[in-house]
Design an enzyme around this catalytic site. Structure first.
Site, PDB file in Angstrom:
ATOM      1  N   CYS A   1     -10.158   2.477  -8.180  1.00  0.00           N
ATOM      2  CA  CYS A   1      -9.307   2.780  -7.035  1.00  0.00           C
ATOM      3  C   CYS A   1      -9.434   1.615  -6.072  1.00  0.00           C
ATOM      4  O   CYS A   1     -10.495   0.997  -5.986  1.00  0.00           O
ATOM      5  CB  CYS A   1      -9.813   4.072  -6.383  1.00  0.00           C
ATOM      6  SG  CYS A   1      -9.017   4.494  -4.828  1.00  0.00           S
TER       7      CYS A   1
ATOM      8  N   ASP B   1      -2.253   5.850  -2.991  1.00  0.00           N
ATOM      9  CA  ASP B   1      -2.621   6.817  -1.957  1.00  0.00           C
ATOM     10  C   ASP B   1      -1.433   7.678  -1.577  1.00  0.00           C
ATOM     11  O   ASP B   1      -1.583   8.630  -0.807  1.00  0.00           O
ATOM     12  CB  ASP B   1      -3.138   6.084  -0.711  1.00  0.00           C
ATOM     13  CG  ASP B   1      -4.621   5.803  -0.821  1.00  0.00           C
ATOM     14  OD1 ASP B   1      -5.270   6.366  -1.721  1.00  0.00           O
ATOM     15  OD2 ASP B   1      -5.135   5.010  -0.010  1.00  0.00           O
TER      16      ASP B   1
ATOM     17  N   ASP C   1     -14.042   2.937  -5.349  1.00  0.00           N
ATOM     18  CA  ASP C   1     -12.976   2.539  -4.423  1.00  0.00           C
ATOM     19  C   ASP C   1     -13.207   1.108  -3.930  1.00  0.00           C
ATOM     20  O   ASP C   1     -14.303   0.542  -4.082  1.00  0.00           O
ATOM     21  CB  ASP C   1     -12.992   3.531  -3.243  1.00  0.00           C
ATOM     22  CG  ASP C   1     -11.658   3.630  -2.528  1.00  0.00           C
ATOM     23  OD1 ASP C   1     -10.778   2.794  -2.776  1.00  0.00           O
ATOM     24  OD2 ASP C   1     -11.512   4.555  -1.703  1.00  0.00           O
TER      25      ASP C   1
ATOM     26  N   TRP D   1       0.848  -1.192   0.000  1.00  0.00           N
ATOM     27  CA  TRP D   1       0.000   0.000   0.000  1.00  0.00           C
ATOM     28  C   TRP D   1       0.891   1.252   0.000  1.00  0.00           C
ATOM     29  O   TRP D   1       1.865   1.327   0.737  1.00  0.00           O
ATOM     30  CB  TRP D   1      -0.909  -0.002   1.248  1.00  0.00           C
ATOM     31  CG  TRP D   1      -1.653   1.281   1.375  1.00  0.00           C
ATOM     32  CD1 TRP D   1      -2.747   1.665   0.677  1.00  0.00           C
ATOM     33  CD2 TRP D   1      -1.309   2.382   2.234  1.00  0.00           C
ATOM     34  NE1 TRP D   1      -3.112   2.938   1.041  1.00  0.00           N
ATOM     35  CE2 TRP D   1      -2.246   3.401   1.992  1.00  0.00           C
ATOM     36  CE3 TRP D   1      -0.297   2.601   3.170  1.00  0.00           C
ATOM     37  CZ2 TRP D   1      -2.214   4.623   2.654  1.00  0.00           C
ATOM     38  CZ3 TRP D   1      -0.255   3.825   3.833  1.00  0.00           C
ATOM     39  CH2 TRP D   1      -1.217   4.817   3.576  1.00  0.00           C
TER      40      TRP D   1
ATOM     41  N   ASP E   1     -15.076  10.190  -0.016  1.00  0.00           N
ATOM     42  CA  ASP E   1     -15.741   9.435   1.045  1.00  0.00           C
ATOM     43  C   ASP E   1     -16.451  10.358   2.058  1.00  0.00           C
ATOM     44  O   ASP E   1     -15.957  11.432   2.371  1.00  0.00           O
ATOM     45  CB  ASP E   1     -14.631   8.633   1.757  1.00  0.00           C
ATOM     46  CG  ASP E   1     -15.174   7.526   2.617  1.00  0.00           C
ATOM     47  OD1 ASP E   1     -16.393   7.433   2.772  1.00  0.00           O
ATOM     48  OD2 ASP E   1     -14.354   6.744   3.135  1.00  0.00           O
TER      49      ASP E   1
END
Ligand code: DGJ
Length: 743
Positions: free
Chosen positions: A527, A549, A479, A200, A368
């Site tokens: 995403c 990210d 996402d 990540w 979000d």
């Protein structure tokens, strides 16, 4: 392009100007592999390319013929258990418990163009003369399974696309235990293996090592293709560089669990396999049912890694991505995630949008937090209705106000997920992937919805389609923030539990297909916590993806450089964000953040109201620059020049189709005192064209820039003079090259 079948020798030769792919029907009826590489002559006797050698201790197919041993023969569809001890491409378990198959040639035909794969993403053609497809049917005489092998050769470039469809034409129910998409047996192992791996916020880092004896593999068993390994692999010769030499790229058009492996055997033959990861897969095939594997793409080049990447870019940009946005310049967007996280009101969003509009930004993306009881990441997922406390006028209301302001409106969804604290979960706890009676692991307080169940997909579709239908939404960010655990579907019988991972991805594709067909002008961006599902499967539905990210410019150099190995620049989501950066707390200059983000879809992820007037002026210049050059930046021919994985400096460039314009990006991580002379040797220019560099009066021919190079020496380093802008760490420059006519 041509597909020739030499009847007497039973040889298939597929070729175009760049490559040849040669196979033959072997003495036992199986399909043998003879060659894949640079184009070779077509001739009748090509079957003599088959190497047969009587080796000691071999298991042989025909009594007395010691040379015909499957262990030593290169094959297209190797099976388990009949003498080939390497990993196989297919394994089918039968009612009597046997796992042996014997796929023998049955028939073949050639189609112009390329068929679509039902329910799966795949490359396509628009005109029949763009490609030809050879379909070879192999039949197992005992189970009556027919393996339909698809090989597409494109007219342009060294591309072969492959997939297999298994048809159960017998009377017994079978189980596919392994159904890979591609097997390629290469005659030697003098290759370096190149993979794109990471984690990540550190996705798609280039890792290279020498092929070694035994199996080397990458893959995912997380349910998504993952941050950790991308479904991409290149085998390159040790001497291959970015600009010259042989390489073969392998790419799987799939977003779920995958395996890519190379096995070097005792005689230095390399077997490459790619497809759905067999460890988390099985598929029951009832009589008359069939199973289609995902498509795998192989690209051969002798033009170095840039040659391979450019072929992938063209193919994936033009014949994998689809729809309204495929060929269009992408809107410059502003996303509120790093600007506000969950702390926003409608008024705050409108203030960000208004400043963005003033700067020339074209699209505002609400991330979000706009729905259900989503005040933090512990609630609300699954309840796709606007939260009236934050958005009193609903999505339609805020979208309308943005439109009136002259800026388009985009919206974030995470369709595949649900929080325990949500109305959807309270109504349907059985809709999450979990094993009844066992504890459920969570990731970010959320569970994964069972997208292998059509009813679940329908319900999410209804909610999303309602919002997209009622409000003026121009963009969707889709996402996906956790991987699958305790994989089990309450909707499937015990013998079909091995199908859940694949059925899940088919459900995701189905939802994407329905929404993109119903809302064809909405731009979808995929995403998955950044780049956790940045793969070719997603590109079929969403022509761009949020690459990571990590928005730090220095980190992004590596991420985007690695991503460009396989994926076109128009697909790479890139934003300018705030400093200190939210992931690494680094302070990089505003111009460097933009200079990195230009090589992508380009946008901002910060509150512009927090910038100084000087910075706003700079942002306005950046946006004007991007608008002027985005066709070139997003759709030009891209070249990697200097790798950030190797040096303190990085360089890349794009060149227009007519070669009259180019943009070079040069970046230096740490400042250097009294450094060496530096030049960047450019690529892809016309040697006969004279280029003006930026607004300088100074001009150079393409041949000078490609052979001597563009001078990037920094004469300020080591001596900070008052009258100059100090040169710092994380410096970067753009060079715009424009053709000039000399008198
Ligand atoms: C992960 C994404 O990658 C981010 O850009 C952001 O959308 C967050 N999720 C929101 O939860």
């Amino acid at each position: 392009m041509n597909i020739v079948y030499h009847q007497q020798s039973k040889v298939f030769h597929m070729y175009n100007e760049s490559i040849s792919y040669v196979m033959m029907v072997l003495k036992n009826g199986h399909l043998g592999h003879l060659y894949f590489g640079k184009k070779i002559h077509d001739r009748k006797g090509m079957s003599d390319l088959l190497e047969l050698a009587a080796r000691p201790m071999a298991s042989c197919t025909f009594m007395g013929d010691k040379a015909f041993s499957l262990e030593h023969i290169k094959q297209e569809l190797p099976v388990f258990g009949t003498g080939d001890y390497r990993s196989s491409a297919v394994e089918i378990s039968q009612e009597n418990g046997s796992r042996i198959s014997d796929f023998q040639y049955h028939s073949h035909h050639v189609d112009s163009g390329k068929p679509l794969l039902t329910g799966l993403p795949a490359t396509y053609t628009e005109d029949d003369d763009e490609a030809s497809t050879l379909v070879i049917d192999l039949l197992d005489p005992v189970t009556k399974v027919r393996a339909e092998l698809f090989y597409t050769i494109f007219a342009e470039g060294g591309i072969i696309a492959r997939s297999i469809c298994y048809h159960n034409e017998g009377a017994q129910a079978l189980k596919l235990e392994r159904a890979l998409s591609l097997c390629l047996d290469l005659p030697d192992c003098e290759y370096q293996w190149l993979q794109l791996s990471g984690a990540w916020s550190r996705e798609r880092q280039i890792e290279i090592h020498k092929l070694a004896s035994g199996i080397q593999a990458i893959g995912s068993m997380r349910g998504n293709s993952s941050h950790h390994h991308n479904p991409f692999l290149a085998l390159k010769r040790p001497e291959t560089t970015e600009s010259q030499g042989e390489a073969i790229g392998f790419s799987l058009i799939y977003s779920g669990n995958f395996l890519m492996q190379a096995e070097v055997d005792a005689h230095d033959v390399t077997r490459v396999l790619a497809g759905i990861h067999p460890d988390t897969f099985s598929w029951k095939l009832e009589p008359k049912e069939c199973f289609q594997t995902p498509e795998a793409v192989m690209i051969y080049t002798d033009q170095g890694l840039n040659g391979m990447s450019q072929t992938f870019h063209r193919l994936y940009q033009k014949r994998l991505a689809r729809g309204y946005w495929r060929d269009r310049e992408r809107p410059i967007l502003i996303n509120n995630w790093e600007a506000t996280y969950f702390d926003f009101t409608e008024e705050k969003l409108l203030m960000i949008a208004s400043k963005a509009k003033e700067c020339g930004i074209e699209l505002f993306v609400l991330d979000d937090g706009w729905f259900g009881a989503r005040n933090n990441d512990q609630a609300g997922l699954g309840d796709w209705m606007a939260n009236p406390a934050r958005l009193p006028n609903g999505i339609a209301g805020i979208a309308q106000r943005m439109e009136e302001m002259g800026i388009k409106f985009g919206l974030w969804f995470e369709p595949e997920m649900v929080n325990e604290d949500s109305d959807l979960y309270r109504r349907h706890p059985e809709w999450v992937i979990s094993v009844p009676g066992r504890a459920k692991s969570h990731g970010r307080y959320q569970y994964v919805l069972d997208f292998s169940n059509r009813e679940v997909v329908d319900c999410i579709y209804e909610m999303m389609a309602k919002i997209l239908g009622q409000a003026k939404v121009s963009y969707v960010k889709w996402d996906m923030n956790r991987s699958i655990t305790e994989c089990f579907s309450s909707n499937l019988p015990p013998e079909r539990q091995g199908e859940v991972y694949h059925r899940y991805i088919l459900g995701v594709y189905d939802l994407y297909e329905r929404l993109t067909q119903q809302f064809p002008e909405v731009l979808f961006e995929s995403c998955a916590s950044g780049g956790g599902r940045f793969d070719p499967g997603m590109l079929y539905y969403a022509p761009q993806g949020w690459a990571s990210d990590d928005t730090d410019a220095v980190e992004r150099m590596k991420i985007q450089y690695g991503t460009s190995l396989c994926y076109p620049i128009s697909s790479i989501g890139t934003h300018v964000s705030m400093v200190p950066n939210h992931q690494v707390y680094r302070q990089t200059p505003l111009h460097t953040r933009a200079n990195v983000a230009y090589f992508g879809t380009f946008g901002y992820e910060l509150d512009l109201n927090k910038l100084t007037e000087e910075e706003i002026a700079e942002v306005k210049t950046q946006i004007a620059f991007m608008k002027q050059y985005r066709r070139l930046l997003q759709f030009g021919t891209f070249y990697r020049i200097k790798s950030p994985f190797a040096e303190n400096e990085m360089a890349w460039m794009v060149v227009s189709e007519d070669k009259r314009t180019a943009i070079v990006g040069w970046y230096r991580v740490l400042n250097v005192v009294n450094g060496r002379f530096t030049r960047v040797r450019l690529h892809g220019l016309d040697p006969e064209i004279c280029y003006q560099i930026n607004a300088d009066s100074f001009c150079c021919y393409g041949d000078e820039l490609m052979n001597l190079g563009l001078c990037t020496t920094d004469s300020t380093a080591g001596e900070v003079r008052r009258e100059q802008t100090p040169c710092t760490d994380f410096e970067s420059r753009l060079y715009v090259l424009s053709a000039v006519e000399l008198e």
